[in-house]
Design an enzyme around this catalytic site. Structure first.
Site, PDB file in Angstrom:
ATOM      1  CG  ASP A  93      -2.150  -0.800   1.102  1.00 33.62           C
ATOM      2  OD1 ASP A  93      -2.140  -1.735   0.276  1.00 33.62           O
ATOM      3  OD2 ASP A  93      -3.120  -0.535   1.821  1.00 33.62           O
ATOM      4  CG  ASP A  94      -0.205   3.865   2.129  1.00 36.48           C
ATOM      5  OD1 ASP A  94      -1.326   3.580   1.668  1.00 36.48           O
ATOM      6  OD2 ASP A  94       0.008   3.981   3.354  1.00 36.48           O
ATOM      7  CG  HIS A 148      -4.746   2.919  -1.002  1.00 39.48           C
ATOM      8  ND1 HIS A 148      -5.787   2.339  -0.301  1.00 39.48           N
ATOM      9  CD2 HIS A 148      -3.767   3.145  -0.086  1.00 39.48           C
ATOM     10  CE1 HIS A 148      -5.447   2.226   0.972  1.00 39.48           C
ATOM     11  NE2 HIS A 148      -4.241   2.718   1.132  1.00 39.48           N
ATOM     12  CG  HIS A 155      -3.997   7.109   2.289  1.00 41.21           C
ATOM     13  ND1 HIS A 155      -4.068   7.228   3.664  1.00 41.21           N
ATOM     14  CD2 HIS A 155      -3.839   5.793   2.043  1.00 41.21           C
ATOM     15  CE1 HIS A 155      -3.964   6.037   4.232  1.00 41.21           C
ATOM     16  NE2 HIS A 155      -3.817   5.144   3.260  1.00 41.21           N
ATOM     17  CG  HIS A 212       1.891   0.250   4.439  1.00 39.75           C
ATOM     18  ND1 HIS A 212       1.577  -0.708   5.371  1.00 39.75           N
ATOM     19  CD2 HIS A 212       0.764   0.983   4.254  1.00 39.75           C
ATOM     20  CE1 HIS A 212       0.310  -0.570   5.740  1.00 39.75           C
ATOM     21  NE2 HIS A 212      -0.200   0.445   5.076  1.00 39.75           N
TER      22      HIS A 212
END
Length: 306
Positions: free
Chosen positions: A124-125, A175, A179, A271
């Site tokens: 993620d991210d 995503h 965020h 992440h």
């Protein structure tokens, strides 16, 4: 006062619909499966937060209850017979909990594809110019394909990294635009913009490669956000193992969580963006070979099955 035949029929229909709805709500109150992660539907009262959010009632159950209410109310309003009103409630529940016209289920996926010892790795991210290349190299050395949940603005800023992810055969996941972990408290129009614009940013960075999943920031799904994602061909994606590597708890703590008692067909959360991810890279270097030694194989999260 004299009650007409049609009035009596409507009253009986209302009783039948109410009974059906009460039964469904009772089932919602005691779900057969409670999520072990933070990726659950949030109510307006629920506090926003990160990946450590406490799990609650499953989104599918909430969708079923809401769909049932709509179906029951419609049946009663139309004065349908008792059986038809109950059928309307059941039909509403099904519409609220299954899939869209795209064939993508509305429920949050937490299982890896397959029926044996499969595990799905999710990242993620990112993309991030420092950490994404290191994560990609580690995955490559261990012959692992993962799912990268990208933030739209970062994919827009680093399109070459997004393309590198796709070129290695990994799956792409939306995503959101930037965020916003409080987006579940925002209007539906805002949620739609965050989801669809984020997807468009990733698609622009990686032309011709499908974005097949949507993961809400912080796991903060709503029934509306799940429906928007699924209608756009993206399966709502949760996780079942969270080492909280984003908080940098230390290599030992990360490995202890991900090597502990794993659920069936786990989806594991890591992440590559949002800060110093040296612990994540170090953990992946040890964790991926360990999984292979334990007899696991790697797959993507379930997309078209409940």
């Amino acid at each position: 006062m004299r009650i007409t035949t049609s009035s009596a029929r409507r009253r009986r229909a209302g009783y039948g619909a109410a009974a059906a709805l009460l039964g469904l709500l009772a089932a919602v109150g005691s779900p057969a499966y409670a999520a072990t992660d933070g990726s659950v539907d949030r109510t307006p009262d629920a506090p926003p937060g990160g990946h450590s959010t406490q799990a609650g009632t499953t989104g599918a159950a909430q969708g079923a209850a809401q769909g049932a209410a709509r179906g029951a109310a419609h049946g009663a309003a139309q004065g349908t017979p008792q059986g038809a009103a109950a059928h309307g409630a059941a039909q509403g529940a099904a519409l609220g909990s299954t899939s869209t016209s795209t064939g993508v289920p509305l429920g949050i996926s937490r299982l890896a594809q397959g029926a044996g010892r499969q595990v799905a790795i999710t990242i993620d991210d990112g993309p991030d110019p420092r950490w994404t290349p290191q994560v990609l190299e580690t995955l490559r050395k261990n012959h692992v394909k993962a799912t990268f949940c990208m933030i739209g603005t970062k994919a827009q800023k680093y399109p070459e990294l997004a393309r590198a992810v796709a070129a290695d055969g990994h799956q792409l996941c939306d995503h959101s635009v930037d965020h916003d972990v409080t987006m579940d408290h925002k209007p539906v129009a805002y949620q739609r913009q965050q989801i669809l614009d984020g997807k468009a940013m990733i698609e622009k960075a990686v032309p011709g490669v499908p974005v097949t999943y949507y993961r809400a920031p912080g796991g903060a799904f709503t029934p509306d956000s799940r429906a928007i994602a699924a209608a756009s061909g993206m399966r709502p994606l949760g996780w079942s193992v969270d080492p909280k590597d984003w908080s940098r708890p230390g290599l030992k703590a990360i490995l202890s969580t991900v090597q502990g008692k794993l659920p069936q067909q786990p989806t594991v959360l890591f992440h590559d963006g949002g800060g110093d991810r040296s612990e994540t890279v170090a953990a992946l270097k040890e964790y991926l070979p360990w999984l292979t030694e334990q007899g696991y194989s790697f797959s993507f999260p379930a997309r078209t099955t409940p």
